[in-house]
Design a protein around this motif. Structure first.
Motif, PDB file in Angstrom:
ATOM      1  N   UNK A 155       0.627  -1.633   0.756  1.00  0.00           N
ATOM      2  CA  UNK A 155      -0.178   0.256   0.175  1.00  0.00           C
ATOM      3  C   UNK A 155       1.267   1.138   0.063  1.00  0.00           C
ATOM      4  N   UNK A 156       1.947   1.004  -0.093  1.00  0.00           N
ATOM      5  CA  UNK A 156       2.922   2.355   0.168  1.00  0.00           C
ATOM      6  C   UNK A 156       2.906   3.350  -1.447  1.00  0.00           C
ATOM      7  N   UNK A 157       2.497   4.272  -1.480  1.00  0.00           N
ATOM      8  CA  UNK A 157       2.455   5.552  -2.190  1.00  0.00           C
ATOM      9  C   UNK A 157       0.418   5.468  -2.428  1.00  0.00           C
ATOM     10  N   UNK A 158       0.170   4.244  -1.716  1.00  0.00           N
ATOM     11  CA  UNK A 158      -1.411   5.532  -1.868  1.00  0.00           C
ATOM     12  C   UNK A 158      -1.953   5.874  -1.382  1.00  0.00           C
ATOM     13  N   UNK A 159      -3.255   6.574  -0.965  1.00  0.00           N
ATOM     14  CA  UNK A 159      -4.395   7.373  -0.190  1.00  0.00           C
ATOM     15  C   UNK A 159      -4.209   7.142   1.556  1.00  0.00           C
ATOM     16  N   UNK A 160      -4.216   7.891   2.481  1.00  0.00           N
ATOM     17  CA  UNK A 160      -3.889   8.125   3.520  1.00  0.00           C
ATOM     18  C   UNK A 160      -4.552   7.112   4.332  1.00  0.00           C
ATOM     19  N   UNK A 161      -5.775   6.706   3.654  1.00  0.00           N
ATOM     20  CA  UNK A 161      -7.208   6.213   4.098  1.00  0.00           C
ATOM     21  C   UNK A 161      -6.226   4.170   4.090  1.00  0.00           C
ATOM     22  N   UNK A 162      -6.127   3.766   2.709  1.00  0.00           N
ATOM     23  CA  UNK A 162      -5.995   2.822   2.410  1.00  0.00           C
ATOM     24  C   UNK A 162      -5.391   1.981   3.565  1.00  0.00           C
ATOM     25  N   UNK A 163      -3.741   3.333   3.540  1.00  0.00           N
ATOM     26  CA  UNK A 163      -2.372   3.318   4.451  1.00  0.00           C
ATOM     27  C   UNK A 163      -3.136   2.750   5.208  1.00  0.00           C
ATOM     28  N   UNK A 164      -3.743   3.852   6.370  1.00  0.00           N
ATOM     29  CA  UNK A 164      -4.435   4.022   7.659  1.00  0.00           C
ATOM     30  C   UNK A 164      -4.707   2.702   8.050  1.00  0.00           C
ATOM     31  N   UNK A 165      -6.167   2.224   7.122  1.00  0.00           N
ATOM     32  CA  UNK A 165      -7.121   0.409   7.777  1.00  0.00           C
ATOM     33  C   UNK A 165      -5.562  -0.366   7.331  1.00  0.00           C
ATOM     34  N   UNK A 166      -5.313  -0.081   6.694  1.00  0.00           N
ATOM     35  CA  UNK A 166      -4.105  -1.729   5.758  1.00  0.00           C
ATOM     36  C   UNK A 166      -2.946  -1.749   7.363  1.00  0.00           C
ATOM     37  N   UNK A 167      -2.734  -0.797   7.609  1.00  0.00           N
ATOM     38  CA  UNK A 167      -1.890  -0.492   9.154  1.00  0.00           C
ATOM     39  C   UNK A 167      -2.382  -0.999   9.850  1.00  0.00           C
ATOM     40  N   UNK A 168      -3.477  -0.828   9.882  1.00  0.00           N
ATOM     41  CA  UNK A 168      -4.277  -0.834  11.587  1.00  0.00           C
ATOM     42  C   UNK A 168      -4.667  -2.437  11.349  1.00  0.00           C
ATOM     43  N   UNK A 169      -4.799  -3.201  10.072  1.00  0.00           N
ATOM     44  CA  UNK A 169      -5.357  -4.166  10.035  1.00  0.00           C
ATOM     45  C   UNK A 169      -4.067  -5.361  10.556  1.00  0.00           C
ATOM     46  N   UNK A 170      -2.947  -5.191  10.170  1.00  0.00           N
ATOM     47  CA  UNK A 170      -1.716  -5.262  10.251  1.00  0.00           C
ATOM     48  C   UNK A 170      -1.286  -5.600  11.751  1.00  0.00           C
ATOM     49  N   UNK A 171      -1.734  -4.225  12.465  1.00  0.00           N
ATOM     50  CA  UNK A 171      -1.023  -4.093  13.428  1.00  0.00           C
ATOM     51  C   UNK A 171      -1.666  -4.912  14.717  1.00  0.00           C
ATOM     52  N   UNK A 172      -3.339  -4.840  14.196  1.00  0.00           N
ATOM     53  CA  UNK A 172      -4.217  -6.009  14.413  1.00  0.00           C
ATOM     54  C   UNK A 172      -4.382  -7.375  14.651  1.00  0.00           C
ATOM     55  N   UNK A 173      -3.645  -7.861  13.657  1.00  0.00           N
ATOM     56  CA  UNK A 173      -3.360  -8.707  13.703  1.00  0.00           C
ATOM     57  C   UNK A 173      -2.185  -9.141  14.003  1.00  0.00           C
ATOM     58  N   UNK A 174      -0.984  -8.629  14.684  1.00  0.00           N
ATOM     59  CA  UNK A 174       0.505  -8.845  15.013  1.00  0.00           C
ATOM     60  C   UNK A 174      -0.454  -9.298  16.181  1.00  0.00           C
ATOM     61  N   UNK A 175      -1.449  -8.172  16.884  1.00  0.00           N
ATOM     62  CA  UNK A 175      -1.454  -8.014  18.276  1.00  0.00           C
ATOM     63  C   UNK A 175      -2.589  -9.444  18.966  1.00  0.00           C
ATOM     64  N   UNK A 176      -2.832  -9.794  17.303  1.00  0.00           N
ATOM     65  CA  UNK A 176      -3.781 -11.017  17.872  1.00  0.00           C
ATOM     66  C   UNK A 176      -2.804 -11.980  18.422  1.00  0.00           C
ATOM     67  N   UNK A 177      -2.522 -12.595  17.160  1.00  0.00           N
ATOM     68  CA  UNK A 177      -1.062 -13.231  17.289  1.00  0.00           C
ATOM     69  C   UNK A 177      -0.398 -13.678  18.630  1.00  0.00           C
ATOM     70  N   UNK A 178      -0.602 -11.959  19.121  1.00  0.00           N
ATOM     71  CA  UNK A 178       0.633 -11.908  20.729  1.00  0.00           C
ATOM     72  C   UNK A 178      -0.371 -12.600  21.465  1.00  0.00           C
ATOM     73  N   UNK A 179      -1.684 -12.519  21.626  1.00  0.00           N
ATOM     74  CA  UNK A 179      -2.396 -12.887  22.685  1.00  0.00           C
ATOM     75  C   UNK A 179      -2.534 -14.714  22.825  1.00  0.00           C
ATOM     76  N   UNK A 180      -2.262 -15.137  20.794  1.00  0.00           N
ATOM     77  CA  UNK A 180      -1.860 -16.860  21.154  1.00  0.00           C
ATOM     78  C   UNK A 180      -0.666 -17.052  21.943  1.00  0.00           C
ATOM     79  N   UNK A 181       0.359 -16.305  22.245  1.00  0.00           N
ATOM     80  CA  UNK A 181       1.713 -16.488  22.596  1.00  0.00           C
ATOM     81  C   UNK A 181       1.898 -16.347  24.231  1.00  0.00           C
ATOM     82  N   UNK A 182       1.005 -14.905  24.104  1.00  0.00           N
ATOM     83  CA  UNK A 182       0.995 -15.261  25.631  1.00  0.00           C
ATOM     84  C   UNK A 182       0.322 -16.229  26.336  1.00  0.00           C
TER      85      UNK A 182
END
Length: 308
Positions: A155-182
């Motif tokens: 999503x590099x070079x895309x508008x901030x809505x798309x980038x914000x949504x993707x960054x947020x989704x990936x961060x959410x995926x990381x945190x959800x996986x982190x919970x399993x690791x905990x």
């Protein structure tokens, strides 16, 4: 396993996270680059901001509370409680000088709480987790990290809505996986004590996953806040986070989740209600978290120019 212990700590964790997220977003917006773009200098300056450091300390407290909750209860039941941070942030934002909640805000809260309540009722009691061999845990960590990096690069070079949504989704995926690791680390701790976390792959692999996924999730969250578009970032984050936790909790930890056609349809409706409520509460124009443009200083000072 005790839901009587786990649920209160899970709710307390969401309350702390919801309070911290308002301060973090305001601080990130004050240190965004030109045009609301993320910048390395902005991230460094933000990391020195006293209010940001206080919010990070709050996140640390929230994480400790979440660890206790996950140690006492199943991931598929506890991790969805993270969506409660949005209703909490509505009240915190108002107390910090934000707008008074409107009818639409209360409808957003109802969507989040209603979707979460029905989902937890459908899940029922998922039983005890069964932690697999460390190779499967390591594979899950690697796949989630690599897919997240690829999606962010896409999503590099895309508008901030798309980038914000993707960054947020990936961060959410990381945190959800982190919970399993905990959960996996807490299982190791309960069986072999503190020493067992640092001896052998079964202890080290979840710990490495917690550190790497946690760091990646925090960085992406702050970058997404600098980009702005909170109405896209938070809903994406709070949709993917519990979804990933439930998915990996069921697949990796073998926690029981009903998955008949009727249950899957009901889960979809619950997720839709939560996302709709999150979009309303995170909308920078009408929602309850914080406006994207020219936020006030967290301690009540005058508006700060972006890029300062």
């Amino acid at each position: 396993m005790s839901l009587v212990v786990a649920v209160p700590f899970g709710i307390a964790s969401a309350v702390v996270y919801g309070t911290s997220i308002v301060v973090q977003h305001r601080t990130a917006q004050q240190h965004a680059g030109e045009g609301g773009e993320a910048s390395a200098s902005g991230l460094i300056a933000m990391a020195k901001h006293p209010m940001f450091l206080l919010a990070i300390a709050g996140d640390a407290i929230g994480f400790v509370l979440q660890i206790i909750a996950l140690a006492a209860g199943p991931v598929v039941f506890i991790q969805p409680l993270v969506v409660l941070m949005l209703p909490v942030s509505l009240g915190v934002s108002f107390l910090m000088g934000g707008h008074r909640p409107r009818v639409g805000d209360y409808l957003g809260v109802a969507g989040v709480l209603g979707g979460l309540s029905v989902f937890l009722a459908l899940i029922g009691h998922p039983g005890d987790a069964h932690v697999p061999r460390s190779r499967y845990i390591a594979l899950a960590i690697a796949v989630v990290l690599v897919v997240g990096i690829v999606l962010c690069l896409a999503v590099q070079g895309r508008n901030k809505v798309i980038k914000g949504a993707m960054y947020g989704a990936v961060a959410g995926g990381y945190f959800g996986t982190l919970a399993v690791m905990v959960d996996a680390a807490s299982d190791r701790f309960s069986r072999h004590g503190f020493h067992g976390l640092f001896v052998g792959h079964r202890g080290l692999v979840p710990l490495v996953g917690i550190v790497v996924l946690g760091a990646g999730g925090i960085i992406l969250t702050q970058v997404s806040f600098q980009v702005g578009a909170l109405g896209a970032t938070l809903p994406a984050n709070l949709a993917v986070d519990p979804l990933m936790g439930v998915l990996l909790g069921a697949v990796l930890l073998s926690e029981r989740v009903p998955y008949t056609a009727w249950h899957l349809a009901a889960y979809t409706l619950c997720l839709a209600a939560i996302v709709a409520g999150a979009i309303r509460l995170a909308d920078p124009q009408v929602g309850g978290v914080d406006p994207d443009e020219q936020p006030e200083d967290p301690v009540g000072g005058p508006p700060t120019q972006q890029g300062s």
